[in-house]
Design a protein around this motif. Structure first.
Motif, PDB file in Angstrom:
ATOM      1  N   GLU A  61       0.866  -1.188   0.000  1.00 30.16           N
ATOM      2  CA  GLU A  61       0.000   0.000   0.000  1.00 30.16           C
ATOM      3  C   GLU A  61       0.896   1.230   0.000  1.00 30.16           C
ATOM      4  OE1 GLU A  61      -1.483   1.852   3.260  1.00 30.16           O
ATOM      5  OE2 GLU A  61       0.554   1.671   4.013  1.00 30.16           O
ATOM      6  N   GLU A 113      -2.859 -12.035  -3.247  1.00 33.60           N
ATOM      7  CA  GLU A 113      -4.270 -12.350  -3.048  1.00 33.60           C
ATOM      8  C   GLU A 113      -4.676 -13.401  -4.058  1.00 33.60           C
ATOM      9  OE1 GLU A 113      -6.884  -9.348  -1.516  1.00 33.60           O
ATOM     10  OE2 GLU A 113      -5.846  -7.865  -2.727  1.00 33.60           O
ATOM     11  N   LEU A 157      -5.990  -8.031  -8.041  1.00 32.68           N
ATOM     12  CA  LEU A 157      -4.757  -8.507  -8.663  1.00 32.68           C
ATOM     13  C   LEU A 157      -3.638  -8.592  -7.637  1.00 32.68           C
ATOM     14  CD1 LEU A 157      -5.856  -6.191 -11.212  1.00 32.68           C
ATOM     15  CD2 LEU A 157      -4.516  -8.046 -12.189  1.00 32.68           C
ATOM     16  N   TYR A 186      -6.300   3.009  11.187  1.00 34.61           N
ATOM     17  CA  TYR A 186      -7.389   3.988  11.150  1.00 34.61           C
ATOM     18  C   TYR A 186      -7.914   4.385  12.527  1.00 34.61           C
ATOM     19  CZ  TYR A 186      -7.440   3.295   6.144  1.00 34.61           C
ATOM     20  OH  TYR A 186      -7.069   3.251   4.828  1.00 34.61           O
TER      21      TYR A 186
HETATM   22  P1  HAM Z   1      -7.104  -0.327   0.690  1.00 37.74           P
HETATM   23  O1  HAM Z   1      -8.563  -0.311   0.977  1.00 37.74           O
HETATM   24  O2  HAM Z   1      -6.356  -1.504   1.124  1.00 37.74           O
HETATM   25  O3  HAM Z   1      -6.504   0.987   1.373  1.00 37.74           O
HETATM   26  O4  HAM Z   1      -6.877  -0.104  -0.841  1.00 37.74           O
HETATM   27  C1  HAM Z   1      -7.461   1.015  -1.491  1.00 37.74           C
HETATM   28  C2  HAM Z   1      -7.960   0.631  -2.868  1.00 37.74           C
HETATM   29  O5  HAM Z   1      -6.905   0.026  -3.637  1.00 37.74           O
HETATM   30  C3  HAM Z   1      -9.073  -0.404  -2.899  1.00 37.74           C
HETATM   31  O6  HAM Z   1     -10.334   0.172  -2.654  1.00 37.74           O
HETATM   32  C4  HAM Z   1      -8.962  -0.912  -4.329  1.00 37.74           C
HETATM   33  O7  HAM Z   1      -9.545   0.019  -5.229  1.00 37.74           O
HETATM   34  C5  HAM Z   1      -7.454  -0.901  -4.556  1.00 37.74           C
HETATM   35  N1  HAM Z   1      -6.884  -2.238  -4.297  1.00 37.74           N
HETATM   36  C6  HAM Z   1      -6.372  -2.715  -3.154  1.00 37.74           C
HETATM   37  N2  HAM Z   1      -5.950  -3.987  -3.312  1.00 37.74           N
HETATM   38  C7  HAM Z   1      -6.207  -4.315  -4.593  1.00 37.74           C
HETATM   39  C8  HAM Z   1      -5.996  -5.496  -5.390  1.00 37.74           C
HETATM   40  N3  HAM Z   1      -5.440  -6.589  -4.881  1.00 37.74           N
HETATM   41  N4  HAM Z   1      -6.390  -5.481  -6.689  1.00 37.74           N
HETATM   42  C9  HAM Z   1      -6.959  -4.373  -7.222  1.00 37.74           C
HETATM   43  N5  HAM Z   1      -7.167  -3.242  -6.531  1.00 37.74           N
HETATM   44  C10 HAM Z   1      -6.798  -3.209  -5.233  1.00 37.74           C
HETATM   45  C11 HAM Z   1      -5.204   1.376   1.309  1.00 37.74           C
HETATM   46  O8  HAM Z   1      -4.386   0.871   0.585  1.00 37.74           O
HETATM   47  C12 HAM Z   1      -4.892   2.599   2.155  1.00 37.74           C
HETATM   48  N6  HAM Z   1      -3.458   2.889   2.033  1.00 37.74           N
HETATM   49  C13 HAM Z   1      -5.749   3.775   1.756  1.00 37.74           C
HETATM   50  C14 HAM Z   1      -5.434   5.012   2.532  1.00 37.74           C
HETATM   51  C15 HAM Z   1      -4.696   6.067   2.130  1.00 37.74           C
HETATM   52  N7  HAM Z   1      -5.818   5.241   3.761  1.00 37.74           N
HETATM   53  C16 HAM Z   1      -5.347   6.405   4.146  1.00 37.74           C
HETATM   54  N8  HAM Z   1      -4.646   6.914   3.182  1.00 37.74           N
END
Ligand code: HAM
Length: 418
Positions: free
Chosen positions: A81, A114, A121, A262
């Motif tokens: 992330e 995953e 992905l 969070y």
């Molecule tokens: P997260 O919910 O784990 O949050 O990921 C945010 C978005 O990244 C998801 O809603 C999705 O759109 C995309 N995403 C995550 N994993 C995948 C995957 N395996 N394949 C496709 N899309 C994916 C975060 O990553 C936090 N860092 C968000 C954040 C920023 N919170 C505070 N600041």
């Protein structure tokens, strides 16, 4: 031996790569309008950074991390992330002193081991925003407003902004105990590891996709009932700010998020077009992370939006923004027109339109076929008749409608139609 892209990864090819560029450009434009500066961090970091930040009980850390020991014996991980690396960089380079506010954006690949499926992905891509240094609900609102503005700009209309508050740690402890109690019967049948993880972070269970667990938790109370008075007031103020910014939203007490950092506000934007993987993006407030990673005591809030999920929804919503990979294909209907066709290609490019033409002296029919194959928005056809009248035939490749335009007006005719 023929190789394929690793499972859970994908090649982005033309013309789709152009749509990626357009999405990223739109995101950068929104970031610039709100005064966010872009950060680029390394693809891998010390493993500890993610264990510390995402949380030892999160699936991202326990099951999904691409971690390895490098040739120097260091434990590193491909970033799962973007938030923790940005905060690491903010601390390392002293970007945000006490009392100041720092607005940062990023475009990054992320890596999670995953089970691949549509919209999920192993290498995916995020557009992220982080606002560090303000604990005002107006900061949360700004991030949510930008997120909604971005989706609107790329033409997604069928979206729902869902917000929730998970309060401070005292609230989460009391609420977690209530969730544990509700899931007691289900937990009795689970293995040691699942029970231990649930005991360590009960709220994570609310995020589970397991239907049996969801069923067991259907009677769980809402976290909002457990909020401390100041958190509840904060949540009310956030809703007022969103109202003032004209962002439509729903309060959804089931949004808890899968990362440990969070506090207070959490939110997701979902698409009514997506199924179970309905989250287009996710974010929230993380007031303790900067301090926990060794920095000053700075509150923060942010979001990350998945590019692949946005693309899926863009494909499903007919009104979504999608640009043709090529603006104009110039056709020389006879060999005499080749010099004029070359000159037109160059003047279209100088005017900022993408244009190409036939290099192999093909027939008119073959050239139009090529225009179609390249998904040109228009074909500009130069023939004897047109040349005599100092005109060009312009064909809209989608509707097949054709117009004669005077050659001095061709640019002003095409530009507004692209
Ligand atoms: P997260 O919910 O784990 O949050 O990921 C945010 C978005 O990244 C998801 O809603 C999705 O759109 C995309 N995403 C995550 N994993 C995948 C995957 N395996 N394949 C496709 N899309 C994916 C975060 O990553 C936090 N860092 C968000 C954040 C920023 N919170 C505070 N600041």
């Amino acid at each position: 031996m023929r190789y394929q892209a690793p499972r859970g990864t994908q090649d982005v090819l033309p013309p789709e790569a152009q749509t990626w560029l357009d999405i990223e450009t739109t995101f950068r434009e929104v970031s610039r309008l709100y005064g966010y500066g872009e950060v680029r961090t390394p693809t891998f970091e010390d493993l500890g950074l993610f264990v510390r930040s995402s949380g030892e009980t999160s699936e991202i850390v326990t099951k999904q991390m691409y971690e390895f020991t490098d040739k120097g014996g260091r434990q590193v991980a491909l970033k799962p992330e973007g938030t923790a690396p940005v905060i690491r960089a903010l601390i390392e380079h002293n970007l945000c002193g006490p009392g100041s506010i720092c607005r940062l954006s990023y475009v990054t690949p992320i890596f999670r081991y995953e089970r691949p499926q549509k919209g999920r992905l192993r290498e995916s891509h995020q557009l992220g925003l982080e606002l560090i240094g303000s604990d005002s609900p107006a900061a949360d609102s700004e991030i949510i407003e930008m997120t909604a503005a971005f989706y609107k700009k790329i033409g997604l209309a069928e979206i729902v902004v869902k917000i929730n508050s998970i309060g401070r740690s005292e609230c989460r402890a009391a609420y977690g105990a209530a969730v544990l109690q509700t899931a007691e019967t289900w937990l009795r049948d689970q293995d040691e590891e699942t029970r231990a993880r649930a005991a360590k972070n009960p709220l994570r269970m609310l995020d589970s996709k397991d239907p049996a667990l969801q069923d067991a938790l259907s009677g769980a109370p809402a976290v909002l009932e457990y909020l401390e008075p100041d958190s509840a007031e904060r949540f009310d103020r956030l809703q007022e700010c969103l109202g003032a910014a004209e962002v439509t939203f729903q309060v959804d007490p089931r949004i808890v998020r899968g990362l440990d950092y969070y506090t207070e506000t959490v939110f997701e934007v979902q698409s009514t077009q997506l199924g179970a993987q309905s989250a287009l993006c996710g974010g929230g407030r993380y007031d303790n992370l900067v301090r926990e990673l060794g920095g000053p005591d700075l509150p923060a809030v942010g979001v990350a939006m998945g590019i692949e999920r946005a693309l899926i929804v863009m494909g499903l919503e007919p009104g979504a923004y999608r640009r043709n990979p090529l603006d104009v294909y110039v056709v020389a209907a006879s060999p005499d027109q080749v010099p004029a066709a070359g000159a037109l290609v160059r003047s279209l490019r100088s005017a900022g339109m993408s244009a190409t033409w036939d290099l192999d002296k093909k027939t008119l029919k073959a050239q139009l076929k090529q225009a179609d194959r390249l998904q040109a928005a228009f074909a500009a056809i130069l023939g004897e008749e047109e040349a005599a009248a100092r005109q060009i035939s312009v064909r809209d490749m989608k509707s097949s409608e054709q117009h004669r335009v005077s050659d001095s007006e061709i640019i002003s005719f095409l530009k507004p139609r692209l």
